[in-house]
Structures are given as C-alpha cells and as structure tokens.
Scaffold this motif. Structure first.
Motif, PDB file in Angstrom:
ATOM      1  N   UNK A  30     -17.890 -18.730 115.991  1.00 15.51           N
ATOM      2  CA  UNK A  30     -18.629 -18.919 114.744  1.00 15.51           C
ATOM      3  C   UNK A  30     -19.687 -20.009 114.880  1.00 15.51           C
ATOM      4  N   UNK A  31     -19.338 -21.076 115.565  1.00 24.56           N
ATOM      5  CA  UNK A  31     -20.280 -22.180 115.768  1.00 24.56           C
ATOM      6  C   UNK A  31     -21.555 -21.677 116.427  1.00 24.56           C
ATOM      7  N   UNK A  32     -21.398 -20.881 117.458  1.00 23.96           N
ATOM      8  CA  UNK A  32     -22.565 -20.346 118.163  1.00 23.96           C
ATOM      9  C   UNK A  32     -23.256 -19.264 117.330  1.00 23.96           C
ATOM     10  N   UNK A  33     -22.467 -18.381 116.728  1.00 29.04           N
ATOM     11  CA  UNK A  33     -23.020 -17.269 115.961  1.00 29.04           C
ATOM     12  C   UNK A  33     -23.958 -17.770 114.857  1.00 29.04           C
ATOM     13  N   UNK A  34     -23.551 -18.815 114.160  1.00 30.25           N
ATOM     14  CA  UNK A  34     -24.364 -19.306 113.045  1.00 30.25           C
ATOM     15  C   UNK A  34     -25.584 -20.106 113.483  1.00 30.25           C
ATOM     16  N   UNK A  45      -1.769 -20.624 118.583  1.00 30.43           N
ATOM     17  CA  UNK A  45      -2.626 -20.449 117.404  1.00 30.43           C
ATOM     18  C   UNK A  45      -3.783 -21.439 117.433  1.00 30.43           C
ATOM     19  N   UNK A  46      -3.530 -22.671 117.831  1.00 30.05           N
ATOM     20  CA  UNK A  46      -4.596 -23.673 117.902  1.00 30.05           C
ATOM     21  C   UNK A  46      -5.686 -23.229 118.868  1.00 30.05           C
ATOM     22  N   UNK A  47      -5.280 -22.694 120.004  1.00 30.33           N
ATOM     23  CA  UNK A  47      -6.248 -22.242 121.007  1.00 30.33           C
ATOM     24  C   UNK A  47      -7.046 -21.048 120.504  1.00 30.33           C
ATOM     25  N   UNK A  48      -6.367 -20.085 119.893  1.00 26.49           N
ATOM     26  CA  UNK A  48      -7.055 -18.908 119.356  1.00 26.49           C
ATOM     27  C   UNK A  48      -8.048 -19.327 118.278  1.00 26.49           C
ATOM     28  N   UNK A  49      -7.655 -20.248 117.429  1.00 24.47           N
ATOM     29  CA  UNK A  49      -8.546 -20.702 116.365  1.00 24.47           C
ATOM     30  C   UNK A  49      -9.727 -21.501 116.910  1.00 24.47           C
ATOM     31  N   UNK A  50      -9.518 -22.226 117.992  1.00 22.76           N
ATOM     32  CA  UNK A  50     -10.643 -22.925 118.630  1.00 22.76           C
ATOM     33  C   UNK A  50     -11.654 -21.922 119.169  1.00 22.76           C
ATOM     34  N   UNK A  51     -11.135 -20.879 119.804  1.00 28.47           N
ATOM     35  CA  UNK A  51     -12.040 -19.837 120.304  1.00 28.47           C
ATOM     36  C   UNK A  51     -12.829 -19.237 119.139  1.00 28.47           C
TER      37      UNK A  51
END
Length: 134
Positions: A41-45, A30-36
C-alpha cells in the motif's frame, strides 16, 4: 505515527498498526503478512491510480523511477540561498521564534532519518537476513 495521520494513506496506517498489534500479541506470521501488505500500500499510493497494478517489486521500482528523491535536497539548498528568510534565520541574521525553531528541528530530524537512519536500517536488515539464511 499518530502525528502523520492525514499525510499517510489510511490503509498504510491500518496495516502498520495491525502489524504492531499482531507483533505485540506474539502473532509473528500475521505481523509479517501485514508488513508486506503495508509495504504494498505504501508504494501503491505513491503511484498514479492507473499505474498501481503489479507486485511489490514492480511498485518499488516504479516509485524509484517516478519520484525525484534528490528534489527535496535541491529545494532545501535553494531555500537556504539568495537572501531568503530561511537563510537569514540559519545565519542568525534574524531572531528565531518558537515556531521557526521547532520547524528547523523537525527538518533536522527528517533529514537525519532520510540520510542516515534509513540507509543504515536497510543495510542492517539485509545483513540480518543474509546471516539468517547462512
């Protein structure tokens, strides 16, 4: 990250906080999926709304092409020249107050992170994954 609330989009902060919580709970998948998700989102915004399609790699490449990453350094150089108050402060021609000293410390911290810490972290991360794959 609390200090950055309002500067970073909420979905990015939520993904990072959830990834951290998952990691602490031992749920590494879950941690890895959430990092992805957070990276997406970081890039998208950082892109205009009409350019937010595509995958993470496309978004990273678009951000790299659309942002002037050297601009802050160019602007800092300009701010430190021409007799500006910042130049006078750094040359000890005027006495600092607590607010200006704190701002300069924050600037130093940000520059160290940008110029030294981030590049080294990316190199170490890549090396770690190369060793794991071998």
């Amino acid at each position: 990250m609390k200090a950055l609330e309002g500067q970073i989009p909420d979905p990015v902060l939520r993904a990072l906080n959830s990834a951290t919580d998952s990691y602490r709970a031992g749920n590494l998948v879950a941690a890895t999926v959430l990092c992805r998700r957070g990276l997406e989102d970081l890039m998208k915004y950082r892109l205009p709304a009409d350019s937010r399609q595509g995958d993470l790699i496309d978004a990273i490449n678009s951000v790299g092409e659309s942002m002037e990453f050297s601009k802050p350094l160019t602007e800092l150089a300009a701010a430190l020249s021409g007799g500006s108050d910042l130049e006078k402060l750094c040359n000890m021609e005027i006495d600092p107050d607590a607010q200006s000293a704190a701002a300069l410390i924050e600037l130093m911290h940000s520059l160290i992170m940008y110029l030294y810490v981030l590049p080294e972290k990316l190199e170490n991360l890549e090396a770690q994954f190369q060793r794991s794959a071998a």
